[in-house]
Design an enzyme around this catalytic site. Structure first.
Site, PDB file in Angstrom:
ATOM      1  N   GLU A 292      11.616  48.612   7.356  1.00  0.00           N
ATOM      2  CA  GLU A 292      12.288  47.551   6.731  1.00  0.00           C
ATOM      3  C   GLU A 292      11.092  46.762   5.922  1.00  0.00           C
ATOM      4  O   GLU A 292       9.830  46.647   6.479  1.00  0.00           O
ATOM      5  CB  GLU A 292      12.499  46.532   8.006  1.00  0.00           C
ATOM      6  CG  GLU A 292      13.341  46.139   8.410  1.00  0.00           C
ATOM      7  CD  GLU A 292      14.183  45.843   9.696  1.00  0.00           C
ATOM      8  OE1 GLU A 292      13.987  44.106   9.485  1.00  0.00           O
ATOM      9  OE2 GLU A 292      14.638  46.385  10.243  1.00  0.00           O
TER      10      GLU A 292
ATOM     11  N   HIS B 185      16.273  45.143   4.498  1.00  0.00           N
ATOM     12  CA  HIS B 185      16.815  45.564   6.242  1.00  0.00           C
ATOM     13  C   HIS B 185      16.978  47.392   6.674  1.00  0.00           C
ATOM     14  O   HIS B 185      18.106  47.336   7.154  1.00  0.00           O
ATOM     15  CB  HIS B 185      17.664  44.671   7.303  1.00  0.00           C
ATOM     16  CG  HIS B 185      18.122  44.815   8.654  1.00  0.00           C
ATOM     17  ND1 HIS B 185      17.893  45.863   9.184  1.00  0.00           N
ATOM     18  CD2 HIS B 185      17.331  43.722   9.283  1.00  0.00           C
ATOM     19  CE1 HIS B 185      17.463  45.497  10.146  1.00  0.00           C
ATOM     20  NE2 HIS B 185      17.293  44.466  10.463  1.00  0.00           N
TER      21      HIS B 185
HETATM   22  C1  BG6 Z   1      15.897  43.516  13.005  1.00  0.00           C
HETATM   23  C2  BG6 Z   1      15.198  42.663  13.797  1.00  0.00           C
HETATM   24  O1  BG6 Z   1      15.249  43.110  12.166  1.00  0.00           O
HETATM   25  O2  BG6 Z   1      17.035  43.732  13.021  1.00  0.00           O
HETATM   26  C3  BG6 Z   1      15.845  42.944  15.919  1.00  0.00           C
HETATM   27  O3  BG6 Z   1      13.788  42.558  14.263  1.00  0.00           O
HETATM   28  C4  BG6 Z   1      16.924  42.366  15.158  1.00  0.00           C
HETATM   29  O4  BG6 Z   1      15.012  41.913  16.539  1.00  0.00           O
HETATM   30  C5  BG6 Z   1      17.539  43.716  14.331  1.00  0.00           C
HETATM   31  O5  BG6 Z   1      18.123  43.104  16.804  1.00  0.00           O
HETATM   32  C6  BG6 Z   1      19.505  43.540  14.534  1.00  0.00           C
HETATM   33  O6  BG6 Z   1      19.818  42.030  13.378  1.00  0.00           O
HETATM   34  P1  BG6 Z   1      20.821  41.896  14.038  1.00  0.00           P
HETATM   35  O7  BG6 Z   1      21.084  40.074  13.478  1.00  0.00           O
HETATM   36  O8  BG6 Z   1      21.707  42.214  12.438  1.00  0.00           O
HETATM   37  O9  BG6 Z   1      21.925  41.706  14.734  1.00  0.00           O
END
Ligand code: BG6
Length: 305
Positions: free
Chosen positions: A275, A172
């Site tokens: 990502e 991510h």
């Molecule tokens: C992204 C998702 O990968 O991560 C989003 O598609 C999400 O929907 C974002 O808001 C952040 O996620 P987190 O759990 O780290 O706040």
């Protein structure tokens, strides 16, 4: 060996002038990597790459000024590892978003100084009573991070269970950009995506991707390299990938940034997530004993052509 204290980690896995174990932000144990091409840091919690900076570039990865560095909490920025489910748990909303790999403490498996001045760190995470409470399957994860002028992050997922199972996940990555309103992402033209900010509607990308509002998309069935063109920083970040059929693109924009406790109100302007994923219909099914390799290859160049 199980993770020990910092001096023991340094004695066992340190490499003079290339790899040092230190207490990082919030006292989270961290690997600090330096070589002739770049610097990088990785916290053992989450095997989370926090920073990557070639010597001739500004930081490539973005981390919020409001990120939490606490045991068991995700870190806002860098490269969290999403496993074994992407997004909310498919049936149980009480389980953590994006799985548990990003908040577990990983073990150091090895370090090495590679060819052409690169430096490599290998980290591992196996199922435990704690992970089996959240997800009953047996697994062995290995994360191989190679730092040079390019950053390579490879997640190997091995099914050590007796039955097949299906997982989703992502590397991510959060990238630093000069001004998200000016960037363009190329490589997704003609690709179908699920629009998470429009009731998961299926849409098709036309041309390059630009940003003027909250953006949260799962591009499906694509193995394309993406280029983030950034005129404000006068550079291009290339995200190439292997073993990944989905590319997720996320920027929270104004309202969502305000709603997130670990995200500054204006910080959405300086970041974008691209990502390397296998999500939604691109879930991976692994037979017992089988493995899958998910790899991101990240290169920043001073080039806005
Ligand atoms: C992204 C998702 O990968 O991560 C989003 O598609 C999400 O929907 C974002 O808001 C952040 O996620 P987190 O759990 O780290 O706040």
């Amino acid at each position: 060996m199980l993770n020990a204290d910092i001096p023991t980690l340094n004695a066992t896995f340190g490499i003079t002038r290339q790899i040092t174990f230190v207490n990082g932000p919030g006292d989270l144990p961290m690997v600090s990597i330096q070589n002739s091409a770049a610097e990088a840091t990785i916290t053992l919690q989450g095997a989370h790459i926090l920073s990557f900076q070639p010597h001739d570039q500004q930081p490539v990865l973005w981390v919020s000024q409001h990120a939490l560095f606490e045991a068991g909490k995700g870190i806002r920025g860098g490269i969290p590892i999403v496993f074994p489910w992407f997004g909310p748990h498919p049936t149980d909303p009480s389980k953590p978003q994006h799985g548990f790999a990003r908040t577990m403490v990983w073990q150091v498996l090895g370090t090495s100084a590679g060819a052409e001045g690169t430096t490599q760190v290998r980290l591992g995470l196996n199922d435990t009573d704690q992970t089996r409470e959240l997800w009953p399957q047996a697994f062995a994860l290995e994360y191989v991070v190679t730092v040079g002028s390019t950053l390579e992050a490879k997640l190997i997922v091995r099914n050590t269970d007796e039955a097949a199972y299906t997982w989703t996940g992502a590397l991510h990555s959060y990238f630093t950009v000069g001004d998200v309103r000016q960037i363009a992402i190329r490589g997704l033209d003609g690709t179908m995506y699920l629009d998470k900010v429009d009731a998961m509607q299926r849409k098709t990308q036309h041309g390059e991707l630009t940003f003027d509002s909250e953006t949260d998309r799962i591009y499906l069935d694509t193995d394309a390299t993406c280029d983030i063109h950034d005129p404000a920083l006068q550079r291009r970040i290339q995200v190439a990938k292997q073993g990944s059929r989905s590319t997720v693109v996320w920027n929270p924009w104004i309202d969502k940034a305000r709603a997130l406790a670990d995200f500054g109100d204006d910080e959405y302007l300086g970041m974008v997530c691209v990502e390397t994923a296998n999500a939604a219909a691109d879930a991976v099914t692994l037979a017992p004993g089988a493995e899958h390799r998910l790899k991101a290859i990240i290169t920043a160049t001073s080039d806005v052509a």
